[in-house]
Design an enzyme around this catalytic site. Structure first.
Site, PDB file in Angstrom:
ATOM      1  N   LYS A  49      -2.709  -0.245   3.078  1.00 61.92           N
ATOM      2  CA  LYS A  49      -3.588  -0.431   1.928  1.00 61.92           C
ATOM      3  C   LYS A  49      -4.916  -1.097   2.305  1.00 61.92           C
ATOM      4  CE  LYS A  49      -0.405   1.548  -0.437  1.00 61.92           C
ATOM      5  NZ  LYS A  49       0.803   1.415   0.404  1.00 61.92           N
ATOM      6  N   TYR A 263      13.411   5.385  -5.144  1.00 61.13           N
ATOM      7  CA  TYR A 263      12.397   4.469  -4.605  1.00 61.13           C
ATOM      8  C   TYR A 263      12.995   3.076  -4.389  1.00 61.13           C
ATOM      9  CZ  TYR A 263       8.314   1.484  -4.257  1.00 61.13           C
ATOM     10  OH  TYR A 263       7.387   0.563  -3.823  1.00 61.13           O
ATOM     11  N   TYR A 289       9.364   2.030   2.799  1.00 62.69           N
ATOM     12  CA  TYR A 289       8.441   3.077   3.249  1.00 62.69           C
ATOM     13  C   TYR A 289       8.645   3.451   4.724  1.00 62.69           C
ATOM     14  CZ  TYR A 289       5.805   2.079  -1.040  1.00 62.69           C
ATOM     15  OH  TYR A 289       5.424   1.908  -2.338  1.00 62.69           O
TER      16      TYR A 289
HETATM   17  C1  LIG Z   1       2.032   2.242   0.114  1.00 56.21           C
HETATM   18  C2  LIG Z   1       2.790   2.385   1.371  1.00 56.21           C
HETATM   19  C3  LIG Z   1       3.040   3.649   1.941  1.00 56.21           C
HETATM   20  C4  LIG Z   1       2.691   4.938   1.271  1.00 56.21           C
HETATM   21  O1  LIG Z   1       1.318   5.202   1.264  1.00 56.21           O
HETATM   22  P1  LIG Z   1       0.704   6.025   0.043  1.00 56.21           P
HETATM   23  O2  LIG Z   1      -0.731   6.065   0.315  1.00 56.21           O
HETATM   24  O3  LIG Z   1       1.064   5.215  -1.185  1.00 56.21           O
HETATM   25  O4  LIG Z   1       1.354   7.345   0.003  1.00 56.21           O
HETATM   26  C5  LIG Z   1       3.695   3.711   3.155  1.00 56.21           C
HETATM   27  N1  LIG Z   1       4.108   2.591   3.778  1.00 56.21           N
HETATM   28  C6  LIG Z   1       3.896   1.368   3.264  1.00 56.21           C
HETATM   29  C7  LIG Z   1       4.419   0.203   4.001  1.00 56.21           C
HETATM   30  C8  LIG Z   1       3.241   1.222   2.043  1.00 56.21           C
HETATM   31  O5  LIG Z   1       3.056  -0.003   1.535  1.00 56.21           O
END
Ligand SMILES: *Cc1c(COP(=O)(O)O)cnc(C)c1O
Length: 335
Positions: A49, A263, A289
């Site tokens: 991010k 999720y 993730y």
């Molecule tokens: C948000 C996030 C993702 C996914 O990325 P997107 O742009 O939301 O698809 C992957 N890994 C981590 C650790 C994240 O925080």
């Protein structure tokens, strides 16, 4: 494409390293593995991010905002990085946290990312699951504006064309880095959620004619839904950049075989991936993730999806702070 045309701040430590994962690669007996260390972007323990926030916070400052409003799941990495970015830039930060993940232990709402959100001084407001959270964030922004604030509302995950510019830049950075190191990349694999990461990557790779396929391992939505959402945002991002000819639909590939129960719901594959990355490479993945993304990569390698002489880059999107909210399902010493 010319990224300097867009307002930005410079929070992200760039370029992030591109490193071999030889021990994991040998263990799996598959292709040559590299990891692009976007867990090392430098802001508040890093993660993907930060790249988006360089452009989103640039836009917020250009609009004269004094407050940013955003939303995410309770253990959102995006919210944590946004709270840190706001603190760094002297803006207030208000966040809405959706109670999206069922059956987590009591400390899920106090440890990990939530703990850091509070430390960065963000104000938190909780929501039940299933609402349109971006609409909730817009409403919260309107309420703050009515009280005299100048809010800038960032969508969940920072995933709009402005945020996706961060991953256009990442695509260009990765290709240049691989060229410098003499590494020909055959495939990129990463976790995909709110879509900005994959949309930006694909827009950057298509826009620069680097013919590298990307597979997004979905952490939430079914394949068709995820691909359509990524493609839509990739098209919008390409439009913002003036990329000619748009984004061919077949350049957007997602795989939703590793979502499991939903999720944030742990899977055995995730727990194995977190353990293997930790014990073969000293790398911290996350339960929501990058752990599921790596579980997908490991399974695809075991299924022989990549040739042994191919080179695969795993884009590490960060998230290790979330490990603390999942101690109940992750292995300890000697296990
Ligand atoms: C948000 C996030 C993702 C996914 O990325 P997107 O742009 O939301 O698809 C992957 N890994 C981590 C650790 C994240 O925080």
């Amino acid at each position: 494409m010319h990224l300097a045309r867009f307002p930005r701040v410079r929070l992200c430590h760039r370029p992030t390293p591109l490193e071999p994962m030889d021990r994991l690669g040998r263990l799996l007996g598959g292709p040559k593995l590299f990891v692009k260390r976007d867990d090392c972007t430098g802001l508040a323990t890093g993660g993907n991010k930060t790249r988006k926030l360089d452009f989103l916070m640039g836009a917020a400052l250009a609009r004269g905002a004094d407050t940013v409003v955003t939303q995410g799941a309770v253990q959102s990495n995006h919210v944590r990085q946004t709270a840190a970015a706001a603190a760094r830039l002297g803006l207030k930060c208000h966040v809405l946290l959706e109670r999206r993940v069922p059956d987590r232990p009591a400390d899920y709402e106090t440890t990990g990312n939530v703990f850091l959100d509070r430390l960065f001084g963000a104000t938190l407001d909780y929501r039940p699951p299933g609402l349109d959270m971006n609409a909730e964030a817009e409403r919260a922004g309107e309420a703050l504006a009515a009280q005299g604030a100048v809010p800038y509302v960032i969508p969940g995950g920072g995933s709009n064309p402005t945020g996706a510019l961060g991953y256009v830049e990442a695509a260009l950075e990765l290709v240049r880095q691989a060229d410098d190191m003499g590494i020909a990349i055959d495939h990129i694999v990463h976790a995909t959620g709110s879509t900005g990461t994959q949309a930006g990557l694909v827009a950057g790779l298509v826009g620069s004619n680097a013919h590298i396929p990307v597979t997004g391992i979905s952490v939430r939505q079914p394949r068709e839904v995820q691909e359509a959402a990524v493609h839509k945002l990739a098209e919008e991002t390409a439009g913002l950049l003036g990329v000619q000819g748009g984004i061919p639909r077949d350049r957007v590939v997602a795989n939703s075989d590793y979502v499991g129960g939903g999720y944030g719901v742990p899977t055995e594959g995730m727990a194995e991936a977190v353990r293997l990355a930790a014990r073969t490479e000293g790398l911290l993945l996350d339960p929501v993730y990058s752990g599921k993304g790596m579980a997908g990569l490991i399974d695809l390698i075991r299924k022989g999806r990549f040739g042994r002489d191919e080179t695969v880059v795993f884009l590490h999107t960060g998230g290790s702070v979330g490990l603390f909210a999942y101690q109940d399902v992750l292995p300890g010493e000697g296990t």
